[in-house]
Design an enzyme around this catalytic site. Structure first.
Site, PDB file in Angstrom:
ATOM      1  N   HIS A 161      19.463  39.716  -9.506  1.00 35.84           N
ATOM      2  CA  HIS A 161      19.090  39.977  -8.111  1.00 35.84           C
ATOM      3  C   HIS A 161      19.157  41.478  -7.805  1.00 35.84           C
ATOM      4  O   HIS A 161      18.396  41.965  -6.959  1.00 35.84           O
ATOM      5  CB  HIS A 161      20.028  39.233  -7.168  1.00 35.84           C
ATOM      6  N   ASP A 196      16.343  33.350  -5.074  1.00 36.23           N
ATOM      7  CA  ASP A 196      16.902  32.002  -4.910  1.00 36.23           C
ATOM      8  C   ASP A 196      16.093  31.325  -3.812  1.00 36.23           C
ATOM      9  O   ASP A 196      15.978  31.872  -2.699  1.00 36.23           O
ATOM     10  CB  ASP A 196      18.367  32.070  -4.447  1.00 36.23           C
ATOM     11  N   GLU A 208      21.362  26.719 -12.226  1.00 29.24           N
ATOM     12  CA  GLU A 208      21.059  26.625 -10.789  1.00 29.24           C
ATOM     13  C   GLU A 208      19.569  26.344 -10.601  1.00 29.24           C
ATOM     14  O   GLU A 208      18.729  27.164 -10.996  1.00 29.24           O
ATOM     15  CB  GLU A 208      21.429  27.957 -10.095  1.00 29.24           C
ATOM     16  N   HIS A 266      17.345  29.314  -8.774  1.00 34.01           N
ATOM     17  CA  HIS A 266      17.377  30.737  -9.201  1.00 34.01           C
ATOM     18  C   HIS A 266      16.297  31.023 -10.245  1.00 34.01           C
ATOM     19  O   HIS A 266      16.251  30.377 -11.296  1.00 34.01           O
ATOM     20  CB  HIS A 266      18.771  31.009  -9.764  1.00 34.01           C
TER      21      HIS A 266
END
Ligand SMILES: C[C@@H](N)C(=O)N[C@H](C)C(=O)O
Ligand SMILES: [Zn+2]
Length: 236
Positions: free
Chosen positions: A144, A151, A208, A211
Site C-alpha cells: 500500500h 483493499d 485476504e 487485497h
C-alpha cells in the site's frame, strides 16, 4: 516484539516486497499520484483508517482525510475493473489505497501492546494479535505504501456490499480467498472480485480476499510516507 519484527520473509509471501530503499520521508506525493475520486467518481470510498471503525479502534497516523490516493496508472486500471463490473450491475467500494509508512508504524506499535484488544471480537477473534504480522495479515513494508495496492469489495446496483463471508480486515483463515468456510454464494462473490481484478492486472494475496496489487505499479521499489490528504498531491 521480536516475533513482530522478524517477519520479512512471511511479509514478502503476503505480497509486500522488502524495499530496495528506506521509506521516503517527504510530506508531498511524487508526481504521478492522484485522488481516485477525480479519476473514478463512481467508485465508493469507505476509508476505514481515517476513522475509528478499524482493527485498532482509532484514526491511524497519516490519514488526514478519508481519501483514496493511488498511483495514476493503478487508479486508471481500477476504472477498467469498474467498467467491466458495471456490465453485471456491480460496483466497487475501496477501504484502503495508498498507506503512508507512519500508518504501518502505528500498526506495529499497536501490535506490540498486548493490552489494546478492544476490537478483537470484530476483527481478529481467532488469531492472537501478536501473530497478525507473522501470519500475513499485516506487513511491516506494505505494498500500500507504494501506491499500487488497494483493499476493496463489490457492491450491488443499490450500493449494498456483496456478502463475501467475512468483513474487511477480518484477520482470520476464513478470509483467505481459498477458504472453504464461506458458503457457495460467498465463494462465488470472492471469485467474481478476484477474476475482475485479475483481468485488469491486479494480483491477490493468500490471506485476504480484499487485497490486490497492480502488476504494473509505477513505483515498485519505493515506499512513501506522505500523509493521506489532497494537499499532498502537489508533486515532488
Ligand atoms: C491491513 C490489511 N488491510 C492489509 O492491507 N494487509 C496487508 C498484508 C498489508 O498490510 O500490506
Ligand atoms: Zn491491503
Amino acid at each position: 516484539m521480536t516475533a513482530v519484527l522478524a517477519t520479512g520473509a512471511l511479509a514478502a509471501l503476503a505480497g509486500s516486497v522488502a524495499p530496495a530503499r528506506a521509506p521516503e520521508e517527504t510530506e508531498r506525493a511524487p508526481a504521478g499520484f492522484v485522488a481516485l475520486r477525480e479519476v473514478a467518481p463512481g467508485i465508493e470510498q469507505d476509508i476505514r483508517y481515517a476513522g475509528d471503525h478499524n482493527f485498532v479502534g482509532e484514526r491511524i497516523d497519516g490519514y488526514e482525510e478519508p481519501e483514496c490516493l493511488l498511483a495514476e496508472e493503478s487508479a486508471r486500471a481500477l476504472t477498467r475493473v469498474e467498467r467491466d463490473l458495471a456490465r453485471d450491475g456491480l460496483g466497487l467500494r475501496v477501504f484502503d489505497c495508498y498507506r503512508p509508512q507512519r500508518a504501518v508504524d502505528h500498526f506495529l506499535r499497536w501490535a506490540e501492546d498486548p493490552g489494546a484488544t478492544e476490537e478483537r471480537e470484530e476483527f481478529y477473534p481467532r488469531v492472537p494479535k501478536d501473530r497478525l504480522f507473522d501470519e500475513g495479515y499485516l506487513a511491516e513494508r506494505s505494498g500500500h505504501s507504494r501506491g499500487g495496492t488497494v483493499d476493496l469489495t463489490l457492491v450491488d446496483d443499490e450500493g449494498r456490499a456483496v456478502d463475501m463471508g467475512t468483513g474487511f480486515d477480518f484477520f482470520d483463515p476464513a478470509s483467505h480467498p481459498g477458504s472453504p468456510e464461506p458458503d457457495a454464494e460467498q465463494r462465488r462473490a470472492r471469485e467474481r472480485l478476484r477474476s475482475a481484478m485479475a483481468a485488469r492486472g491486479f494480483t491477490p494475496i493468500d490471506t485476504e480476499w480484499w487485497h490486490f496489487t497492480h502488476d504494473e505499479e509505477p513505483f515498485p521499489d519505493r515506499h512513501f510516507d506522505f500523509p493521506v490528504e489532497r494537499a499532498a498531491l502537489r508533486g515532488e
